[in-house]
Design a protein around this motif. Structure first.
Motif, mmCIF file in Angstrom:
data_model
loop_
_atom_site.group_PDB
_atom_site.id
_atom_site.type_symbol
_atom_site.label_atom_id
_atom_site.label_comp_id
_atom_site.label_asym_id
_atom_site.label_seq_id
_atom_site.Cartn_x
_atom_site.Cartn_y
_atom_site.Cartn_z
ATOM 1 N N ASN A 245 0.976 -1.191 -0.053
ATOM 2 C CA ASN A 245 -0.023 -0.067 0.012
ATOM 3 C C ASN A 245 0.875 1.386 0.099
ATOM 4 O OD1 ASN A 245 -2.224 1.751 0.213
ATOM 5 N ND2 ASN A 245 -2.804 1.081 2.554
ATOM 6 N N ARG A 246 1.826 1.325 0.783
ATOM 7 C CA ARG A 246 2.668 2.563 1.061
ATOM 8 C C ARG A 246 3.451 2.452 -0.164
ATOM 9 N NH1 ARG A 246 3.777 2.554 7.558
ATOM 10 N NH2 ARG A 246 1.713 3.068 7.874
ATOM 11 N N LEU A 247 3.985 1.598 -0.656
ATOM 12 C CA LEU A 247 4.701 1.696 -2.128
ATOM 13 C C LEU A 247 4.087 2.140 -3.262
ATOM 14 C CD1 LEU A 247 6.748 -1.541 -2.412
ATOM 15 C CD2 LEU A 247 7.726 0.528 -2.475
ATOM 16 N N LEU A 248 2.612 1.813 -3.392
ATOM 17 C CA LEU A 248 1.598 2.237 -4.211
ATOM 18 C C LEU A 248 1.453 3.856 -4.168
ATOM 19 C CD1 LEU A 248 -0.768 -0.719 -4.718
ATOM 20 C CD2 LEU A 248 1.019 -0.028 -6.216
ATOM 21 N N VAL A 249 1.389 4.326 -2.833
ATOM 22 C CA VAL A 249 0.900 5.731 -2.668
ATOM 23 C C VAL A 249 2.080 6.191 -3.207
ATOM 24 C CG1 VAL A 249 0.837 7.507 -0.738
ATOM 25 C CG2 VAL A 249 -0.469 5.290 -0.721
ATOM 26 N N ALA A 250 3.577 5.655 -2.703
ATOM 27 C CA ALA A 250 4.820 6.400 -2.956
ATOM 28 C C ALA A 250 5.166 6.565 -4.523
ATOM 29 C CB ALA A 250 5.837 5.769 -2.327
ATOM 30 N N ILE A 251 4.897 5.650 -5.353
ATOM 31 C CA ILE A 251 4.979 5.402 -6.627
ATOM 32 C C ILE A 251 4.141 6.581 -7.130
ATOM 33 C CG2 ILE A 251 4.649 4.165 -8.819
ATOM 34 C CD1 ILE A 251 5.499 1.786 -7.432
ATOM 35 N N ASP A 252 2.729 6.725 -7.063
ATOM 36 C CA ASP A 252 1.926 7.800 -7.343
ATOM 37 C C ASP A 252 2.325 9.133 -7.162
ATOM 38 O OD1 ASP A 252 0.201 6.198 -8.645
ATOM 39 O OD2 ASP A 252 -1.429 6.295 -6.815
ATOM 40 N N GLN A 253 2.968 9.250 -5.882
ATOM 41 C CA GLN A 253 3.261 10.567 -5.534
ATOM 42 C C GLN A 253 4.541 11.106 -6.268
ATOM 43 O OE1 GLN A 253 3.815 10.612 -1.341
ATOM 44 N NE2 GLN A 253 1.842 11.142 -0.783
ATOM 45 N N ALA A 254 5.512 9.887 -6.566
ATOM 46 C CA ALA A 254 6.628 10.163 -7.207
ATOM 47 C C ALA A 254 6.499 10.800 -8.622
ATOM 48 C CB ALA A 254 7.646 8.932 -7.161
ATOM 49 N N HIS A 255 5.482 10.165 -9.367
ATOM 50 C CA HIS A 255 4.761 10.470 -10.330
ATOM 51 C C HIS A 255 4.335 12.045 -10.647
ATOM 52 C CE1 HIS A 255 5.197 7.259 -13.357
ATOM 53 N NE2 HIS A 255 4.823 6.615 -12.271
ATOM 54 N N GLU A 256 3.473 12.137 -9.578
ATOM 55 C CA GLU A 256 2.988 13.478 -9.493
ATOM 56 C C GLU A 256 4.024 14.523 -9.395
ATOM 57 O OE1 GLU A 256 0.335 15.707 -6.207
ATOM 58 O OE2 GLU A 256 0.253 13.767 -6.338
ATOM 59 N N TYR A 257 5.113 14.375 -8.674
ATOM 60 C CA TYR A 257 6.262 15.186 -8.517
ATOM 61 C C TYR A 257 7.115 15.260 -9.605
ATOM 62 C CZ TYR A 257 4.338 16.794 -3.762
ATOM 63 O OH TYR A 257 3.562 17.369 -2.929
ATOM 64 N N GLY A 258 7.091 14.285 -10.558
ATOM 65 C CA GLY A 258 7.904 14.264 -11.600
ATOM 66 C C GLY A 258 9.035 13.715 -11.105
ATOM 67 N N LEU A 259 9.209 12.778 -9.954
ATOM 68 C CA LEU A 259 10.524 12.196 -9.799
ATOM 69 C C LEU A 259 10.687 10.689 -10.305
ATOM 70 C CD1 LEU A 259 10.661 13.958 -6.393
ATOM 71 C CD2 LEU A 259 12.241 14.289 -8.275
ATOM 72 N N LEU A 260 9.546 10.408 -10.917
ATOM 73 C CA LEU A 260 9.469 9.207 -11.823
ATOM 74 C C LEU A 260 8.861 9.598 -12.916
ATOM 75 C CD1 LEU A 260 8.430 6.078 -9.269
ATOM 76 C CD2 LEU A 260 10.704 6.425 -10.372
ATOM 77 N N GLY A 261 9.057 8.622 -13.938
ATOM 78 C CA GLY A 261 8.149 8.981 -15.276
ATOM 79 C C GLY A 261 9.322 9.456 -16.394
ATOM 80 N N GLU A 262 8.707 10.417 -17.167
ATOM 81 C CA GLU A 262 9.668 10.815 -18.286
ATOM 82 C C GLU A 262 10.396 12.083 -18.015
ATOM 83 O OE1 GLU A 262 7.243 10.905 -21.867
ATOM 84 O OE2 GLU A 262 7.119 8.484 -21.776
ATOM 85 N N ASP A 263 11.646 12.324 -18.464
ATOM 86 C CA ASP A 263 12.337 13.293 -18.377
ATOM 87 C C ASP A 263 12.433 13.999 -17.056
ATOM 88 O OD1 ASP A 263 13.911 15.454 -19.196
ATOM 89 O OD2 ASP A 263 12.410 16.750 -20.046
#
Lengths: 597, 130
Positions: A245-263
């Motif tokens: 659960n905490r990993l899923l939240v963390a991955i979502d947040q990292a996406h939202e903040y642009g720290l995972l994903g593209e560029d």
């Protein structure tokens, strides 16, 4: 936003969670509101503090007050006394077992004095579900540093220079592993985090994922950048719902903040992470089995080479590291390899997290520098053996490890010394045993685990361990012969030499090391038909002392199988054929007339 | 929407969060100046809360690392608000009748330079276990 003057950190790890820490946090918040303090005092659910023995934990910052065994009902008192009136709630403070004094803050607790928290640096410090707190605690700056200032080669060199070795058990140099993966070219490479924690009693990976999930995500992205992979996978067992659960939240947040994903951070580097769920098979912690399981195949290991770095997930170069290994990466990059390689021993750098369990006062999660002695861990951090009994052995490395005894108490703990002592680091389970533990029974316990968990692919492990277990069973029933001891040793060596994967090769270790260190105890079981710890039931007999017995009939009336007979006011007898050794008679006897021999 | 697009964004966010959680960081650190503010009924009635708010924001403005904790009645109800300041390696010193002006003086002289100021209350008790 106003600045909070005081922070109440409530442990939100699985252990404390089960003891209603969510409710504690909710009660603290509502009590703060009742007193109009909700803008002055912040309540945060953090990861594990490690002191699980005395959970749930509430820590007050900045004064480091450490409240133990807190109940939801105590919340109001903490707010009214500590927060409003500034008086510590003495009854909830930790009591030093030696001098029976209350310890005012965590800095004065023996449990924390010798610890050095690197992998667990944010556990019990930040809110794991809030990416901003991780960023505030220096999070993602290591990734930024790699992307902005370092070439992939420099990153790998830094990790190599740090001397970091795999924390999952094998102790393979992490930097070297990365280098091999980086040199294999392919259109797609993968970074895999091994969160399939399977050793009985070990829970450090779960605690890191629950308490500081972002550090693992950041490290995986760094790993991806270093070896040229854009895809990361975390293989985690489905029985860790809170961590997932905490990993899923963390991955979502990292996406939202642009720290995972593209560029990421405008560097042109792309990286993404997905979860893969395991069904909890022990063998899936072995990297080739893990990869097969992720591909949807049976979780069975295959022969190496080819190593995953050459042909791993979907036949592409894949780098697999364990959770704790990853938790060390960001801080090595931030503080530099030379900071890290000052800690520890010559060949084992940094710290290791151990899950302290068994007959020890302070059960919990500890992180200590490599090179610390067993004595320091057991007597200073662990607070000594429960009930003041005598230390007998400590089992490290789970089903792949062995036992360390009295003579190893002052050996500095690192990868190589543990192997030399006939055990291994493993993932860090540390089960402390005292005189009430029977070493034959311990070996049998771990063998049971191995027999249950063997994937069955190779015969040495599938059949050999089964036979080992049968012989141990025979010895513990009092039917063993001295030849059995030789057979045990020989068979164990054959399995060690011929099993396919690392787990099979190490599975006879508990047998070998208990024979090596506790040979006398085995001989006692075989020749004297005696179990000195009183664990092997078949070797025990209940006897009534004819002098002490007054014939009150209490034992006879309470025996569930009617094995005790005798006239009123006359000494009684136990029929050993019928006796099931349940101990009910001993409990009922007021004259101490019944003993085990 | 992506919130952090560059290193500068990351640094800015880090700084703003750090300010919020530095109460925790200070608790972890060693060797900082400690200030305890008596915040029992008498202290609060005499304005201790304002003094604490003022001192927290002032020390921060001046870039000083100070740990503030509120504590219960220190027993000097006649001299509220009272605060106890402990410089690293030194014995704690208690100041009485601390209003905003006095607080400013304490920050400027004692906390910054270790120079004593008027208003010291002789400590009349011994403490156990810090």
């Amino acid at each position: 936003m106003a600045k909070f003057k005081m922070h109440l950190l409530v442990c939100g790890g699985t252990g404390c969670n089960a003891s209603r820490s969510q409710e504690i946090a909710a009660n603290l918040k509502s009590s703060l509101k009742d007193n109009g303090l909700e803008n002055e005092v912040q309540v945060i659910l953090t990861g594990c503090f490690g002191f699980c023995e005395k959970g749930p934990i509430v820590k007050v910052m900045p004064d480091n007050t450490f409240y133990t065994e807190v109940k939801p009902e105590d919340a109001t008192e903490i707010i009214m006394e500590h927060v409003v009136k500034g008086r510590k709630v003495t009854r909830l403070l930790y009591t030093d077992p030696e001098n029976k004094q209350h310890v005012a803050d965590s800095k004065h607790m023996g449990f924390y004095k010798k610890q050095m928290r690197i992998a667990l640096r944010n556990c019990g410090y930040i809110d794991p579900q809030n990416i901003e707190e991780y960023i505030g605690a220096d999070g993602y700056t290591a990734l930024a540093k790699c992307l902005g200032e370092m070439t992939p080669e420099q990153v790998i060199n830094e990790i190599k220079l740090s001397g970091l070795r795999g924390r999952g058990g094998g102790g393979f140099p992490t930097g070297l592993k990365w280098e091999i993966a980086s040199k294999n070219h392919a259109d797609q490479k993968y970074v895999v985090c091994n969160a399939d924690e399977g050793d009985p009693g070990a829970f450090m990976d779960r605690s890191i994922l629950e308490g500081d999930p972002h550090t693992v995500l950041e490290a995986m992205a760094i790993n991806g950048y270093a070896i040229g992979a854009t895809k990361g996978l975390i293989y985690i067992r489905a029985e860790y719902p809170l961590a997932i659960n905490r990993l899923l939240v963390a991955i979502d947040q990292a996406h939202e903040y642009g720290l995972l994903g593209e560029d990421i951070l405008g560097s042109g580097f792309n990286f993404d992470i997905e979860l893969r769920y395991g069904a909890g098979a022990f063998v899936c912690g072995e990297e080739t089995a893990l990869i097969h399981s992720m591909e949807g195949q049976r979780g069975e290991p295959t022969f190496k080479p080819p190593f995953p770095a050459q042909s791993g997930y979907n036949k592409k170069p894949t780098n697999v590291n364990n959770v704790e290994t990853y938790a060390n990466i960001p801080i090595i990059i931030s503080k530099g390899a030379n900071w890290f390689n000052q800690i520890g021993t010559e060949k084992s750098k940094g710290t290791k997290v151990f899950a302290l369990a068994g007959q020890i006062n302070n059960v919990g999660l500890i992180e200590v520098p490599m090179g610390i002695t067993l004595r320091e861990i057991i007597y200073e951090i662990g607070g000594g053996i429960k009930g003041g009994r005598e230390f007998k052995a400590v089992q490290t490395g789970g089903p792949s490890g062995g036992c360390l005894t009295q003579k190893h108490l002052d050996t500095p703990i690192d990868y190589d010394n543990l192997i030399a002592a006939g055990s291994m680091m493993g993932s860090g389970g540390m089960v402390v045993m005292d005189e009430t533990s029977c070493m034959v029974a311990i070996a049998k316990f771990y063998l049971e685990f191995t027999v249950e968990e063997s994937c069955g692919k190779c015969s040495p492990c599938r059949i050999g361990n089964k036979r080992l277990h049968e012989i141990l069973e025979k010895i513990s029933k009092g039917n063993g012969t001295m030849e059995d001891l030789d057979t045990l040793t020989n068979l164990a060596r054959v399995i060690k030499d011929t099993a396919l994967c690392g787990l099979g090769q190490t599975s006879p270790n508990p047998v070998l090391s208990t024979i090596e260190n506790f040979y006398d105890e085995y001989v006692e079981h075989i020749k004297d038909k005696k179990c000195r710890a009183g664990v092997c039931k078949s070797l025990m007999q209940y006897v009534i002392d004819q002098e002490q017995c007054v014939g009150c009939t209490a034992c006879a009336r309470n025996c569930p199988v009617n094995a005790i007979s005798g006239e009123k006011k006359m000494p009684h007898f136990i029929n050993t054929e019928l006796c099931i050794k349940c101990g009910a008679c001993i409990e009922k006897c007021k004259f101490n007339a019944i003993s085990i021999c | 929407m992506t919130k952090i697009k560059s290193l500068a964004d990351l640094k800015a966010m880090k700084q703003s969060v750090q300010e919020k959680i530095d109460t925790r960081a200070k608790g972890k650190a060693e060797g900082l100046v400690q200030v305890k503010i008596a915040m029992a009924t008498c202290g609060i009635a005499a304005g201790a809360k304002n003094v604490m708010d003022y001192m927290m924001s002032e020390t921060e403005k001046r870039g000083m690392d100070v740990v503030f904790t509120q504590t219960g009645c220190m027993g000097y109800c006649h001299a509220e608000p009272t605060i106890e300041v402990t410089l690293p390696g030194k014995e704690p010193i208690v100041f009485g009748y601390v209003d905003l002006k006095k607080a400013d003086e304490i920050i400027d002289k004692y906390i910054k330079d270790g120079e004593l100021v008027e208003g010291i209350i002789p400590v009349n008790y011994e403490k156990i276990n810090n």
